[in-house]
Design an enzyme around this catalytic site. Structure first.
Site, PDB file in Angstrom:
ATOM      1  N   VAL A  12       0.758  -1.054  -0.119  1.00  0.00           N
ATOM      2  CA  VAL A  12      -0.022  -0.132   0.137  1.00  0.00           C
ATOM      3  C   VAL A  12       0.736   1.199   0.022  1.00  0.00           C
ATOM      4  O   VAL A  12       0.615   1.991  -0.838  1.00  0.00           O
ATOM      5  CB  VAL A  12      -0.938  -0.055   1.097  1.00  0.00           C
ATOM      6  CG1 VAL A  12      -1.762   1.278   1.202  1.00  0.00           C
ATOM      7  CG2 VAL A  12      -1.978  -1.220   1.138  1.00  0.00           C
ATOM      8  N   ASP A  31      10.731   4.465   5.349  1.00  0.00           N
ATOM      9  CA  ASP A  31      10.735   3.085   6.102  1.00  0.00           C
ATOM     10  C   ASP A  31      11.842   2.973   6.873  1.00  0.00           C
ATOM     11  O   ASP A  31      12.992   3.440   6.787  1.00  0.00           O
ATOM     12  CB  ASP A  31      10.869   2.074   5.055  1.00  0.00           C
ATOM     13  CG  ASP A  31      10.306   0.741   5.306  1.00  0.00           C
ATOM     14  OD1 ASP A  31       9.113   0.285   4.857  1.00  0.00           O
ATOM     15  OD2 ASP A  31      11.057   0.079   6.157  1.00  0.00           O
ATOM     16  N   LEU A 149      -6.641  -0.975  -3.599  1.00  0.00           N
ATOM     17  CA  LEU A 149      -5.925  -1.542  -4.724  1.00  0.00           C
ATOM     18  C   LEU A 149      -5.831  -3.138  -4.455  1.00  0.00           C
ATOM     19  O   LEU A 149      -5.665  -3.759  -3.173  1.00  0.00           O
ATOM     20  CB  LEU A 149      -4.639  -0.780  -4.680  1.00  0.00           C
ATOM     21  CG  LEU A 149      -3.701  -1.090  -3.465  1.00  0.00           C
ATOM     22  CD1 LEU A 149      -2.871  -2.369  -3.698  1.00  0.00           C
ATOM     23  CD2 LEU A 149      -2.818   0.044  -3.481  1.00  0.00           C
ATOM     24  N   ARG A 150      -5.846  -3.773  -5.662  1.00  0.00           N
ATOM     25  CA  ARG A 150      -5.710  -5.122  -5.671  1.00  0.00           C
ATOM     26  C   ARG A 150      -4.247  -5.470  -5.998  1.00  0.00           C
ATOM     27  O   ARG A 150      -3.535  -4.573  -6.885  1.00  0.00           O
ATOM     28  CB  ARG A 150      -6.517  -5.813  -6.790  1.00  0.00           C
ATOM     29  CG  ARG A 150      -7.992  -5.896  -6.509  1.00  0.00           C
ATOM     30  CD  ARG A 150      -8.681  -5.973  -7.785  1.00  0.00           C
ATOM     31  NE  ARG A 150      -8.264  -5.093  -8.835  1.00  0.00           N
ATOM     32  CZ  ARG A 150      -8.453  -5.110  -9.995  1.00  0.00           C
ATOM     33  NH1 ARG A 150      -9.099  -6.200 -10.694  1.00  0.00           N
ATOM     34  NH2 ARG A 150      -8.168  -4.083 -11.201  1.00  0.00           N
ATOM     35  N   GLU A 151      -3.454  -6.333  -5.235  1.00  0.00           N
ATOM     36  CA  GLU A 151      -2.100  -6.691  -5.655  1.00  0.00           C
ATOM     37  C   GLU A 151      -2.187  -7.322  -7.117  1.00  0.00           C
ATOM     38  O   GLU A 151      -3.241  -7.920  -7.519  1.00  0.00           O
ATOM     39  CB  GLU A 151      -1.679  -7.820  -4.704  1.00  0.00           C
ATOM     40  CG  GLU A 151      -1.330  -7.169  -3.457  1.00  0.00           C
ATOM     41  CD  GLU A 151      -0.695  -8.184  -2.277  1.00  0.00           C
ATOM     42  OE1 GLU A 151      -0.225  -9.159  -2.788  1.00  0.00           O
ATOM     43  OE2 GLU A 151      -0.837  -8.055  -1.173  1.00  0.00           O
ATOM     44  N   ASN A 204     -14.487  -5.072   1.457  1.00  0.00           N
ATOM     45  CA  ASN A 204     -13.713  -6.447   1.308  1.00  0.00           C
ATOM     46  C   ASN A 204     -14.610  -7.811   1.821  1.00  0.00           C
ATOM     47  O   ASN A 204     -14.511  -8.832   1.305  1.00  0.00           O
ATOM     48  CB  ASN A 204     -12.652  -6.440   2.148  1.00  0.00           C
ATOM     49  CG  ASN A 204     -11.461  -5.806   1.380  1.00  0.00           C
ATOM     50  OD1 ASN A 204     -11.702  -5.286   0.141  1.00  0.00           O
ATOM     51  ND2 ASN A 204     -10.223  -5.591   1.976  1.00  0.00           N
ATOM     52  N   GLY A 249     -12.653 -21.167  -7.187  1.00  0.00           N
ATOM     53  CA  GLY A 249     -11.418 -21.567  -6.997  1.00  0.00           C
ATOM     54  C   GLY A 249     -11.348 -22.277  -5.746  1.00  0.00           C
ATOM     55  O   GLY A 249     -12.061 -22.687  -5.096  1.00  0.00           O
ATOM     56  N   GLY A 253      -7.817 -15.727  -0.351  1.00  0.00           N
ATOM     57  CA  GLY A 253      -6.773 -15.381   0.450  1.00  0.00           C
ATOM     58  C   GLY A 253      -6.064 -14.158   0.300  1.00  0.00           C
ATOM     59  O   GLY A 253      -6.845 -13.133  -0.061  1.00  0.00           O
ATOM     60  N   CYS A 256      -5.589  -9.285   2.464  1.00  0.00           N
ATOM     61  CA  CYS A 256      -6.490  -8.258   3.111  1.00  0.00           C
ATOM     62  C   CYS A 256      -7.699  -9.326   3.596  1.00  0.00           C
ATOM     63  O   CYS A 256      -8.361  -9.059   4.633  1.00  0.00           O
ATOM     64  CB  CYS A 256      -6.856  -7.620   1.938  1.00  0.00           C
ATOM     65  SG  CYS A 256      -5.925  -6.212   1.728  1.00  0.00           S
TER      66      CYS A 256
HETATM   67  C1  UDX Z   1      -8.369  -7.290  -2.195  1.00  0.00           C
HETATM   68  C2  UDX Z   1      -9.476  -6.231  -2.733  1.00  0.00           C
HETATM   69  O1  UDX Z   1     -10.007  -6.679  -4.096  1.00  0.00           O
HETATM   70  C3  UDX Z   1      -9.010  -4.944  -2.855  1.00  0.00           C
HETATM   71  O2  UDX Z   1      -9.982  -4.015  -3.078  1.00  0.00           O
HETATM   72  C4  UDX Z   1      -8.517  -4.732  -1.319  1.00  0.00           C
HETATM   73  O3  UDX Z   1      -8.202  -3.219  -1.030  1.00  0.00           O
HETATM   74  C5  UDX Z   1      -7.495  -5.504  -0.806  1.00  0.00           C
HETATM   75  O4  UDX Z   1      -7.900  -6.920  -1.004  1.00  0.00           O
HETATM   76  P1  UDX Z   1      -6.391  -8.476  -3.070  1.00  0.00           P
HETATM   77  O5  UDX Z   1      -6.001  -9.277  -1.684  1.00  0.00           O
HETATM   78  O6  UDX Z   1      -4.980  -7.780  -4.015  1.00  0.00           O
HETATM   79  O7  UDX Z   1      -7.221  -7.311  -3.118  1.00  0.00           O
HETATM   80  O8  UDX Z   1      -6.800  -9.543  -4.213  1.00  0.00           O
HETATM   81  P2  UDX Z   1      -8.253  -9.884  -5.221  1.00  0.00           P
HETATM   82  O9  UDX Z   1      -8.001  -9.739  -6.340  1.00  0.00           O
HETATM   83  O10 UDX Z   1      -9.397  -9.047  -4.363  1.00  0.00           O
HETATM   84  O11 UDX Z   1      -8.394 -11.576  -4.560  1.00  0.00           O
HETATM   85  C6  UDX Z   1      -8.564 -11.696  -3.243  1.00  0.00           C
HETATM   86  C7  UDX Z   1      -8.602 -13.395  -3.384  1.00  0.00           C
HETATM   87  O12 UDX Z   1      -9.978 -13.857  -3.924  1.00  0.00           O
HETATM   88  C8  UDX Z   1      -7.558 -14.154  -4.076  1.00  0.00           C
HETATM   89  O13 UDX Z   1      -7.495 -15.445  -3.406  1.00  0.00           O
HETATM   90  C9  UDX Z   1      -8.248 -14.664  -5.400  1.00  0.00           C
HETATM   91  O14 UDX Z   1      -7.731 -15.682  -6.017  1.00  0.00           O
HETATM   92  C10 UDX Z   1      -9.515 -14.906  -4.886  1.00  0.00           C
HETATM   93  N1  UDX Z   1     -10.668 -14.610  -6.179  1.00  0.00           N
HETATM   94  C11 UDX Z   1     -10.826 -13.307  -6.482  1.00  0.00           C
HETATM   95  C12 UDX Z   1     -11.243 -15.453  -6.593  1.00  0.00           C
HETATM   96  O15 UDX Z   1     -11.022 -16.854  -6.047  1.00  0.00           O
HETATM   97  N2  UDX Z   1     -12.215 -15.643  -7.605  1.00  0.00           N
HETATM   98  C13 UDX Z   1     -12.466 -14.223  -8.049  1.00  0.00           C
HETATM   99  O16 UDX Z   1     -13.179 -14.091  -8.976  1.00  0.00           O
HETATM  100  C14 UDX Z   1     -11.815 -13.056  -7.660  1.00  0.00           C
END
Ligand code: UDX
Length: 427
Positions: A12, A31, A149-151, A204, A249, A253, A256
């Site tokens: 972040v 940092d 944001l999404r990683e 979330n 899936g 995980g 977040c």
């Molecule tokens: C998430 C939120 O999307 C983001 O807005 C927030 O600020 C931080 O947490 P992130 O953790 O980067 O982002 O990943 P994300 O793309 O949301 O996926 C989270 C998990 O859900 C992953 O394990 C992913 O594989 C799973 N996922 C996501 C699915 O299994 N199916 C989907 O359709 C989407």
């Protein structure tokens, strides 16, 4: 253009500092780890995030982006100080605010009069007050600007967010923070601090509930002999449901969802509110990890004992090097618990410390001598893997693709067996 300090250089913090510098602000990232700071000064990222390295270098070249391990150098001149420090999960599921508090205490005498401290870390409702108390200065304002944001897509999400939310004690303060994003065109919401803090957790957690339901529907689809992907596609065509975030899936995980769902449960509990849906979504997610191992055991004759299992994917999703709270690891733990030996390949992970798990340098090396193959992360390159070569290296032919990345008919014609989880009607 404003002078901004960003405290913390995790996912972040890095995206925030580099992103704000790309908007033309003068940003200095802090940092406490000098090695990390040196890396950043040299234009190198300590994480894998597509597109971020390019704008890091552009920020350094333009002179808009600096990094330091000296806190007073970072904040002394800043009009805005963004705190992007971790809020790990405490033993009871609540968010641990100790880094947020210690950062606030450390900077309180260094801030210039009138500075605004903006919390980006995901913090429980009421944390703005905690930060205000830790700083203890009437000339300093505190605002909340949650990060969505999404990683793996962080740069895109910074430049093209669905919305920006800023919460503060007054609209004037939140507007000042919002003005930092004047070049970004998206819905912008000015709220109270509590509202901003809750929007993050509620969003979330909603997404996590959605995914738990998606995974449950996928299992039911297979049990009744329906195609889970077609069922979900059919659902997603209803615009009220929407076709995004509908991929089944092995479970959800990352850094977040697991933390934020538990924290929301804990926030609700502390306010005497029951949130049974969140509790159920967390439980469903834990079951989904075990389901993959159970399905494989059934396909291998009832047990995983003594079996060698090739796994593709260790990160919690594709396009990141992050294995925190990865569903792939949770599934692998079940495979090992069942007596299996796991050899995994992931394009971004070269080692992982878990007894029973070996990380191989290539997909074929992972497949060598394996009784079965399980795909746990949706890396697009897995769809290009030579299936004949993989199956020739394996001793068995069972393949489970939890992310739907393999071309099933191609693999089947090369000899792969995709176990059907069709079950008999119980009543
Ligand atoms: C998430 C939120 O999307 C983001 O807005 C927030 O600020 C931080 O947490 P992130 O953790 O980067 O982002 O990943 P994300 O793309 O949301 O996926 C989270 C998990 O859900 C992953 O394990 C992913 O594989 C799973 N996922 C996501 C699915 O299994 N199916 C989907 O359709 C989407």
């Amino acid at each position: 253009m404003s002078k901004i300090a960003v405290i913390g250089t995790g996912y972040v913090g890095l995206t925030t500092s580099i992103g704000l510098a790309s908007l033309g602000h003068e940003v200095i990232g802090y940092d406490l780890d000098p090695a990390k700071v040196e890396m950043l000064q040299a234009g190198k990222l300590p994480i894998h995030e597509p597109g971020l390295g390019e704008i890091l270098i552009a920020g350094i070249k333009s002179g808009n982006l600096q990094s330091t391990s000296d806190l007073s150098e970072a904040v002394a001149d800043a009009d805005f100080v963004f705190t992007c420090v971790p809020t790990p999960q405490d033993d009871d599921g609540s968010a641990d605010l100790s880094y947020v508090i210690s950062a606030s205490v450390a900077m309180k005498d260094l801030l210039k009069p009138g500075a605004i401290v903006v919390t980006k870390s995901t913090v429980p409702v009421g944390s703005a007050q905690v930060v205000e108390n830790a700083i203890g200065r009437s000339d300093i304002e505190v605002a909340s600007n949650p990060e969505f944001l999404r990683e793996g897509a962080a740069v895109h999400d910074f430049k093209h967010p669905d919305r920006i939310v800023v919460g503060a004690r007054s609209t004037e303060i939140s507007q000042k923070v919002m003005d930092l994003y004047s070049q970004i065109d998206c819905p912008k919401l000015l709220t109270s601090q509590e509202t901003a803090e809750l929007i993050k957790y509620a969003s979330n957690s909603f997404l996590a509930i959605k995914l738990s339901y998606v995974n449950d529907v996928a299992v039911l689809s297979e049990a009744v002999g329906a195609d889970p992907f077609e069922v979900l596609q059919g659902m997603g065509l209803d615009t009220r449901i929407g076709n995004r975030f509908l991929e089944p899936g092995p479970g959800w995980g990352g850094s977040c969802f697991p933390k934020d769902t538990k924290a929301l449960e804990s926030i609700a509990k502390s306010f005497g509110v029951d949130l049974p849906l969140i509790t159920a979504a967390i439980a469903s997610n834990e079951i989904s990890h075990k389901r993959v191992a159970d399905r494989l055991a059934k396909a291998l004759g009832g047990s995983l004992n003594g079996k060698t299992i090739a796994v593709l994917g260790l990160t919690f999703k594709a396009n990141t090097d992050d294995t925190r709270e990865s569903p792939a690891i949770a599934v692998i733990e079940h495979l090992i618990k069942g007596g299996g030996e796991v050899v995994a390949y992931d394009p971004m992970v070269s080692s992982y410390d878990l007894a029973g798990l070996t990380v191989a340098p290539s997909p074929v090396a992972a497949a060598n001598g394996a009784d079965a193959l399980v795909v746990l992360t949706e890396w697009s390159e897995f769809s290009e893997i030579d299936c004949a070569e993989m199956l020739a290296a394996m001793t068995g032919s069972v393949v489970i693709d939890t992310r739907n990345v393999l071309n099933k008919s191609l693999w089947q014609s090369a000899g792969a067996t995709f176990p059907s989880s069709e079950t008999k009607r119980v009543v």
